[in-house]
Design a protein around this motif. Structure first.
Motif, PDB file in Angstrom:
ATOM      1  N   PHE A 136       0.817  -1.212   0.000  1.00  0.00           N
ATOM      2  CA  PHE A 136       0.000   0.000   0.000  1.00  0.00           C
ATOM      3  C   PHE A 136       0.853   1.265   0.000  1.00  0.00           C
ATOM      4  O   PHE A 136       0.506   2.253  -0.663  1.00  0.00           O
ATOM      5  CB  PHE A 136      -0.956  -0.004   1.187  1.00  0.00           C
ATOM      6  CG  PHE A 136      -2.138  -0.910   0.997  1.00  0.00           C
ATOM      7  CD1 PHE A 136      -2.911  -0.839  -0.141  1.00  0.00           C
ATOM      8  CD2 PHE A 136      -2.490  -1.841   1.957  1.00  0.00           C
ATOM      9  CE1 PHE A 136      -3.998  -1.673  -0.334  1.00  0.00           C
ATOM     10  CE2 PHE A 136      -3.574  -2.682   1.784  1.00  0.00           C
ATOM     11  CZ  PHE A 136      -4.320  -2.596   0.634  1.00  0.00           C
ATOM     12  N   CYS A 137       1.965   1.241   0.723  1.00  0.00           N
ATOM     13  CA  CYS A 137       2.853   2.404   0.700  1.00  0.00           C
ATOM     14  C   CYS A 137       3.456   2.587  -0.686  1.00  0.00           C
ATOM     15  O   CYS A 137       3.586   3.716  -1.176  1.00  0.00           O
ATOM     16  CB  CYS A 137       3.959   2.236   1.743  1.00  0.00           C
ATOM     17  SG  CYS A 137       3.428   2.484   3.454  1.00  0.00           S
ATOM     18  N   GLY A 138       3.807   1.462  -1.338  1.00  0.00           N
ATOM     19  CA  GLY A 138       4.366   1.553  -2.686  1.00  0.00           C
ATOM     20  C   GLY A 138       3.360   2.086  -3.687  1.00  0.00           C
ATOM     21  O   GLY A 138       3.688   2.923  -4.532  1.00  0.00           O
ATOM     22  N   ILE A 139       2.113   1.590  -3.604  1.00  0.00           N
ATOM     23  CA  ILE A 139       1.070   2.065  -4.518  1.00  0.00           C
ATOM     24  C   ILE A 139       0.811   3.552  -4.315  1.00  0.00           C
ATOM     25  O   ILE A 139       0.690   4.329  -5.274  1.00  0.00           O
ATOM     26  CB  ILE A 139      -0.226   1.257  -4.316  1.00  0.00           C
ATOM     27  CG1 ILE A 139      -0.031  -0.186  -4.790  1.00  0.00           C
ATOM     28  CG2 ILE A 139      -1.394   1.903  -5.053  1.00  0.00           C
ATOM     29  CD1 ILE A 139      -1.207  -1.085  -4.500  1.00  0.00           C
ATOM     30  N   THR A 140       0.740   3.979  -3.050  1.00  0.00           N
ATOM     31  CA  THR A 140       0.500   5.395  -2.751  1.00  0.00           C
ATOM     32  C   THR A 140       1.643   6.262  -3.252  1.00  0.00           C
ATOM     33  O   THR A 140       1.433   7.307  -3.887  1.00  0.00           O
ATOM     34  CB  THR A 140       0.317   5.584  -1.238  1.00  0.00           C
ATOM     35  OG1 THR A 140      -0.808   4.827  -0.794  1.00  0.00           O
ATOM     36  CG2 THR A 140       0.096   7.054  -0.895  1.00  0.00           C
ATOM     37  N   ALA A 141       2.882   5.835  -2.979  1.00  0.00           N
ATOM     38  CA  ALA A 141       4.042   6.619  -3.406  1.00  0.00           C
ATOM     39  C   ALA A 141       4.124   6.689  -4.933  1.00  0.00           C
ATOM     40  O   ALA A 141       4.434   7.745  -5.506  1.00  0.00           O
ATOM     41  CB  ALA A 141       5.316   5.999  -2.837  1.00  0.00           C
ATOM     42  N   SER A 142       3.853   5.569  -5.599  1.00  0.00           N
ATOM     43  CA  SER A 142       3.904   5.551  -7.064  1.00  0.00           C
ATOM     44  C   SER A 142       2.845   6.462  -7.670  1.00  0.00           C
ATOM     45  O   SER A 142       3.111   7.193  -8.640  1.00  0.00           O
ATOM     46  CB  SER A 142       3.710   4.110  -7.550  1.00  0.00           C
ATOM     47  OG  SER A 142       3.707   4.045  -8.954  1.00  0.00           O
TER      48      SER A 142
END
Length: 321
Positions: free
Chosen positions: A98-104
């Motif tokens: 979820f952090c990766g999706i948000t950051a991307s």
């Protein structure tokens, strides 16, 4: 501090850190993001749908809170280190995902005047998935350290005397942290799909939540077992509804013992059929093993199997007399 207490402290700290990251990024950079913000992408990486900037962090935050609460509950309530390992793996993989999706998503929209201009680099996807997988493996390794929690002290496991004037009964249970985690994860996927469908006012998209919901129900229904031993034999009831039931009459048993098994030794978790044995495998460790008159072994992973084996053997000896 026990390993169980240490798990709780670290799991809560990680949950709070991920929650802060999911909220802080969109809030800190909101002046540099378009409103609405691009949140869906085609195969080429071009944006093809958008969401209100105010609602953008809502869905990942809600799913993360539910997933973290589920994982922390599994790790804290379970007495085996595999419970902690499974819970830590779920926390690590889901948090990084979820952090990766948000950051991307933020990076693709940053300083864009309109969401139509946002482009998501294709390489983001494998990097995020690889990072989530690595975090899951690391979480399992960290959570699986240390011994199991000490079992409750019971009577000695010596010879079990039977009182002819009383009915002897032994009841125990077990649950599968792996299957519970899979069932919980599938439920989260179903909820996420349903949430997105309602968010976009696309009722037909709700059909996509059906398979995930079905997997969640089936796996969860078979993730627990309750074993009952008396003069009639051994009865194993699966799931919270105590259905289905596997009955093995005492007349089909020749002996009982305790042996340690890992899930992979019997073909995995759940109800397993092998050439020389049948197993109800919910978690690795000590299991109740019944030697049947057919020559097959029936393996049941259950708590305190020594007491169940003693009672089966005592009942068989009583029949011989």
């Amino acid at each position: 501090m026990t390993h169980r207490t240490r798990f709780l402290a670290l799991a809560c700290a990680w949950s709070a850190l991920v929650l802060a990251a999911l909220l802080t990024g969109p809030l800190a950079l909101r002046d540099r993001l378009p409103d609405p913000i691009a949140t869906h992408w085609g195969l080429s990486g071009a944006a093809d749908d958008a969401t209100s900037l105010a609602l953008f962090p809502l869905l990942p935050v809600v799913i993360w809170v539910v997933a973290a609460a589920f994982a922390v509950g599994v790790g804290w309530s379970g007495k085996r280190r595999s419970h902690r390992g499974t819970a830590a793996a779920l926390l690590g993989a889901t948090g990084v995902l979820f952090c990766g999706i948000t950051a991307s998503t933020i990076a693709a929209n940053l300083d864009r005047l309109d969401w139509h201009l946002a482009v998501l680099p294709v390489w983001h996807v494998p990097v995020i998935l690889a990072g989530a997988g690595a975090a899951g493996l690391l979480g399992f390794w960290l959570g699986n350290r240390g011994p199991d929690e000490p079992a409750e002290q019971g009577e000695s496991s010596g010879e079990l005397p039977l009182d002819p004037a009383k009915r002897a009964v032994w009841v125990s249970s077990a649950n599968s942290p792996v299957m519970l985690a899979v069932g919980g994860g599938a439920l989260l996927v179903a909820v996420a799909i349903a949430g997105v469908a309602m968010w976009r006012s696309e009722p037909m998209a709700l059909v996509g939540a059906g398979p995930a919901l079905l997997v969640s129900l089936v796996v969860s229904l078979f993730a627990t077992a309750r074993v009952h031993v008396d003069e009639r034999g051994v009865r194993t009831a699966l799931g919270p509804l105590r259905r289905p039931v596997r009955r093995i009459p005492l007349s089909r048993n020749t002996a009982a013992r305790v042996a340690s098994y890992r899930a992979l030794e019997v073909g995995g978790w759940g109800y397993r059929l092998l050439p020389g044995s049948t197993a109800i495998m919910l978690r690795g460790g000590d299991c109740l093993v019944l030697r049947l008159t057919s020559g097959r072994d029936f393996v049941i992973s259950v708590d305190r199997p020594d007491r169940g084996a003693e009672l089966v053997n005592a009942l068989l000896a009583e029949r011989v007399l």
